[in-house]
Design an enzyme around this catalytic site. Structure first.
Site, PDB file in Angstrom:
ATOM      1  N   ASP A 458       0.823  -1.223   0.000  1.00 37.33           N
ATOM      2  CA  ASP A 458       0.000   0.000   0.000  1.00 37.33           C
ATOM      3  C   ASP A 458       0.850   1.264   0.000  1.00 37.33           C
ATOM      4  OD1 ASP A 458       0.718  -0.493   2.619  1.00 37.33           O
ATOM      5  OD2 ASP A 458      -1.250  -0.133   3.474  1.00 37.33           O
TER       6      ASP A 458
HETATM    7  C1  LAN Z   1       3.654  -0.823  10.067  1.00 37.46           C
HETATM    8  C2  LAN Z   1       3.433   0.579   9.735  1.00 37.46           C
HETATM    9  C3  LAN Z   1       2.764   0.847   8.443  1.00 37.46           C
HETATM   10  C4  LAN Z   1       1.830  -0.256   8.030  1.00 37.46           C
HETATM   11  C5  LAN Z   1       0.843   0.156   6.927  1.00 37.46           C
HETATM   12  C6  LAN Z   1       1.510   0.738   5.695  1.00 37.46           C
HETATM   13  C7  LAN Z   1      -0.100   1.243   7.474  1.00 37.46           C
HETATM   14  C8  LAN Z   1       0.009  -1.051   6.561  1.00 37.46           C
HETATM   15  O1  LAN Z   1      -1.023  -0.694   5.685  1.00 37.46           O
HETATM   16  C9  LAN Z   1       0.880  -2.203   6.132  1.00 37.46           C
HETATM   17  C10 LAN Z   1       1.816  -2.624   7.277  1.00 37.46           C
HETATM   18  C11 LAN Z   1       2.701  -1.499   7.808  1.00 37.46           C
HETATM   19  C12 LAN Z   1       3.842  -1.311   6.835  1.00 37.46           C
HETATM   20  C13 LAN Z   1       3.327  -1.830   9.159  1.00 37.46           C
HETATM   21  C14 LAN Z   1       3.707  -3.212   9.513  1.00 37.46           C
HETATM   22  C15 LAN Z   1       4.138  -3.492  10.963  1.00 37.46           C
HETATM   23  C16 LAN Z   1       4.941  -2.352  11.579  1.00 37.46           C
HETATM   24  C17 LAN Z   1       6.208  -2.163  10.778  1.00 37.46           C
HETATM   25  C18 LAN Z   1       4.059  -1.105  11.489  1.00 37.46           C
HETATM   26  C19 LAN Z   1       2.741  -1.207  12.234  1.00 37.46           C
HETATM   27  C20 LAN Z   1       4.886  -0.116  12.267  1.00 37.46           C
HETATM   28  C21 LAN Z   1       5.508  -0.939  13.421  1.00 37.46           C
HETATM   29  C22 LAN Z   1       5.297  -2.426  13.080  1.00 37.46           C
HETATM   30  C23 LAN Z   1       6.496  -3.278  13.512  1.00 37.46           C
HETATM   31  C24 LAN Z   1       6.156  -4.740  13.348  1.00 37.46           C
HETATM   32  C25 LAN Z   1       6.855  -2.929  14.952  1.00 37.46           C
HETATM   33  C26 LAN Z   1       7.933  -3.754  15.555  1.00 37.46           C
HETATM   34  C27 LAN Z   1       7.325  -4.863  16.318  1.00 37.46           C
HETATM   35  C28 LAN Z   1       7.413  -6.154  15.982  1.00 37.46           C
HETATM   36  C29 LAN Z   1       6.325  -7.062  16.368  1.00 37.46           C
HETATM   37  C30 LAN Z   1       8.548  -6.726  15.223  1.00 37.46           C
END
Ligand code: LAN
Length: 729
Positions: A458
């Site tokens: 996305d």
């Molecule tokens: C994110 C942030 C953005 C998010 C969107 C783009 C909004 C979504 O549509 C797809 C998935 C994604 C890229 C995403 C995946 C997981 C993330 C990276 C996070 C929520 C930000 C933090 C999270 C990450 C896993 C945090 C670290 C913790 C762990 C469990 C490893």
């Protein structure tokens, strides 16, 4: 016993130190990379004055001018951007905190301690400020995220972090937190990742940790057990964990860690039956209990770990492979890594494997800075190295909707934003990308910066839309060529799942039953990728935006992909008409996307059962004051949970959802719009309300830029449908 070299851990302050002078902090930006700097002298301060955005993010007075009160939606949208444009940094993006999770600072600080890397003094002080500010006022503990109830994971780990940062066991905040920790069962009851950090520090016994076998990396690529088939974040965290676990790396015992062993537990450390702790997780923490299969696997692997004759050659081979995968991850991301969790763990592996004098070690230390964000409450560690590309794409689309993108005075902002889109598009596939299980990335846009460089479906789609939107403004430079837009489409077309939807970073590789082996206890749905209505809609609309400038390129495939996206959206609608949002809170967020998908093929309230049910669900949740508000509990419980106070961001999503679906009654929409308008401040800003985002069902994360982008967007959309009427006196 090692000599006591880690200075701050021996401070044992029983009083809170004096924090830094906020007027000395500066944000530096470079192609999206955000780092905060503390200026020690007045001379430096004069040479590098604080910007508007520095002051705003630090909570200092900005003296933004009062604006003539907006009475129509477009006037309010314009006032909003009058304020928000002052926050655009010189590299073209909009910065912001990306905090929320409360398990990031502990990892960072513990690795600082183990590797004996001092935390720079202003950072040390501000980390203390942040953790003290984020303790739950009632019981002094910390949760999994800033709005969550106190848990053992949050409380034990942040307690340890504060102790390392210099607070003594007698500091009132430590006394209070320790009481809460003991009431929750003590650190023995920490979930798996807490056990891991504490063991690495030497204040938990590795015997109390369920096995983390690096051998999985040697399993054949076509089996589900090969981590290459898991969700990328999960495999990237278990990669360095496997190394540290397999070698049982533990910091040498010091007076300090000995003392922690006494502070953290409800019984004497030496008398703890560690093997019994492997499955001991406090009720406050437990979200996803182990399956029977997981328990069985843990028993078998624990037994295996005890065998002197275990396959040592295989373990050595697995460790070698682990080191190689970590090397590739570090190099491919310029030592940022995919996120803050594997970032600090990889740093620890690098410490043990290459040593403190290595280039790898130094690079890791340097790039730690990219995760640190300074705010009025102190210094936090962001959930990624920022949300730069994501926020930039939204605001430019919002401005176009609100007829602000082509206003002459805003041209310089639009050019800057386009320059940022241009540098942030990923220009390459990482070397040997299949060897490290990476998705193609040439042409993709990442969530944060190009250096981080991970394809997200996305983000690619929103980046594509943002770029097309900007390049359509008359007179704009065409910085991104049509070949490069085609590259983005090429990436997207590799990413559709068999269930017709789009997942986050990759296609779904492993079977969903892998969830039975989810070891994390505090998160759900983390083992594989899943399709999401949000990602699927973004891709669908991204492709259609591309088609508006390049109608011929891969036309049939795009048509077919789009058709399948719609099938997916219809398929995952709930009985009650709702869609569940996985990446923000929650049903209002997903409704906006899903109804936009339907609208893109002309399915609206009047002619589509799906759209009608979707709207009825959203309308039924409207609050008395005309707004919408959900709490994060929606995400945890999979049922819509009302926030006692309506939220600007949820309201904007709900309004956009209803407008997309051409909901026939203007009244509920207008009331939502009025609420957004009334919440605007005299200087054009909207104030921060409850947390907006989520991941893995159970952990929340902040998107402070949403209150600007989606408010402006919703107001613009309303004016497009109903005209720019006077709504406020
Ligand atoms: C994110 C942030 C953005 C998010 C969107 C783009 C909004 C979504 O549509 C797809 C998935 C994604 C890229 C995403 C995946 C997981 C993330 C990276 C996070 C929520 C930000 C933090 C999270 C990450 C896993 C945090 C670290 C913790 C762990 C469990 C490893």
């Amino acid at each position: 016993m090692q000599s006591e070299t880690f200075a701050s851990a021996n401070l044992n302050l029983s009083e809170t130190p004096t924090f830094t002078d906020l007027s000395r902090w500066r944000l530096r930006v470079e192609e999206g990379a955000q780092t905060w700097h503390y200026l020690e002298t007045d001379e430096e301060c004069r040479a590098w004055p604080q910007t508007f955005w520095d002051k705003y993010h630090l909570g200092l007075p900005t003296n933004a001018p009062e604006l003539p009160r907006g009475k129509t939606p477009l006037q309010v949208a314009r006032n909003g951007f009058e304020f928000y444009r002052q926050l655009q940094t010189e590299d073209g993006h909009w910065g912001g905190e990306y905090g929320g999770p409360m398990f990031l600072i502990p990892g960072l600080v513990i690795v600082h301690y183990i590797t004996d890397t001092p935390v720079p003094e202003p950072f040390r002080l501000e980390l203390i400020r942040y953790l003290l500010n984020r303790a739950n006022p009632e019981d002094g503990g910390w949760g999994l995220h800033i709005e969550g109830i106190s848990t053992v994971f949050g409380t034990a780990c942040n307690y340890v972090a504060l102790r390392i940062l210099g607070l003594g066991p007698d500091h009132p905040a430590m006394v209070k937190a320790r009481n809460t920790l003991h009431q929750l069962g003590g650190a023995a009851a920490a979930p798996a990742w807490g056990k891991f950090y504490l063991s690495a520090l030497g204040v938990y016994d590795w015997k109390g940790v369920n096995p983390i076998p690096p051998e999985l990396w040697c399993s054949p690529k076509f089996t589900p057990f090969n981590p290459g088939n898991w969700w990328v974040h999960t495999r990237m965290v278990y990669l360095p964990m496997g190394y540290i676990y397999a070698l049982r790396k533990t910091a040498p015992l010091t007076e300090f860690t000995l003392s922690l062993r006494e502070e953290l537990y409800t019984e004497p450390y030496d008398q703890i039956n560690w093997n019994k702790q492997r499955n001991n997780v406090s009720e406050a923490d437990l979200y996803t209990p182990h399956s029977k299969l997981m328990d069985f696997a843990n028993e078998a692997l624990t037994y295996y770990e005890m065998l002197p004759s275990k396959l040592n050659w295989l373990r050595s081979y697995a460790i070698k492979e682990t080191v190689e995968q970590i090397r590739m991850e570090d190099e491919n991301t310029f030592f940022l890594d995919i996120g803050p969790v594997n970032k600090v763990m990889n740093w620890l592996v690098v410490f043990y494997h290459y040593g403190k004098d290595s280039r790898e070690f130094r690079e890791h230390v340097k790039r730690n800075l990219d995760f640190m964000w300074m705010g009025p409450e102190g210094m936090m560690m962001n959930g990624t190295n920022g949300s730069q590309l994501w926020d930039c794409s939204f605001i430019v689309q919002a401005l176009a909707e609100a007829q602000l993108a082509d206003v002459e005075v805003y041209r310089k902002h639009m050019i800057k934003a386009l320059e940022f889109m241009d540098v942030t598009q990923i220009k390459r596939n990482v070397p040997d990308y299949q060897r490290c299980y990476r998705q193609v990335s040439k042409g993709a846009w990442p969530f944060s910066t190009r250096d981080q460089g991970y394809t997200v479906s996305d983000c690619t789609a929103e980046g594509l839309k943002g770029t097309v939107t900007l390049q359509k403004i008359p007179g704009m430079p065409q910085l991104v060529s049509s070949e490069r837009l085609q590259d983005a489409v090429d990436v997207l077309l590799t990413m559709q799942n068999k269930d017709n939807g789009f997942a986050s970073y990759e296609t779904i590789r492993g079977p969903h039953w892998l969830e039975l082996l989810n070891p994390a206890e505090v998160f759900a749905k983390i083992m594989t990728e899943y399709s999401y209505p949000e990602c699927t809609t973004a891709v669908l609309t991204g492709l259609s935006s591309f088609r508006s400038v390049d109608p011929k390129y891969r036309k049939e495939e795009i048509d077919e992909t789009a058709q399948r996206c719609l099938q997916y959206i219809k398929n995952v609608q709930g009985e009650d008409g709702s869609w569940y949002g996985a990446w923000a809170i929650c049903y209002t967020y997903a409704a906006m996307f899903a109804l936009q998908s339907l609208a893109s093929i002309g399915e609206h309230y009047e002619n589509s059962e799906h759209a009608r049910k979707g709207c009825d669900f959203i309308v039924s949740m409207q609050q008395e004051d005309g707004g919408w508000g959900e709490t994060y509990k929606s995400c945890e419980t999979h049922t819509y949970c009302q926030n006692p106070k309506s939220q600007v961001v949820n309201t904007a999503w709900a309004v956009m959802a209803l407008l997309e679906a051409k909901y026939p009654d203007e009244e509920p929409i207008r009331r939502g719009v009025e609420l957004i308008m009334k919440r605007q401040q005299a200087n054009g800003e909207w104030l921060q309300e409850s947390i907006e985002g989520v991941f893995n069902k159970n952990c929340m994360i902040s998107y402070p830029n949403y209150k600007f982008a989606f408010s402006i967007w919703a107001l613009g959309k309303y004016a497009k449908s109903y005209g720019d009427k006077t709504l406020l006196p």
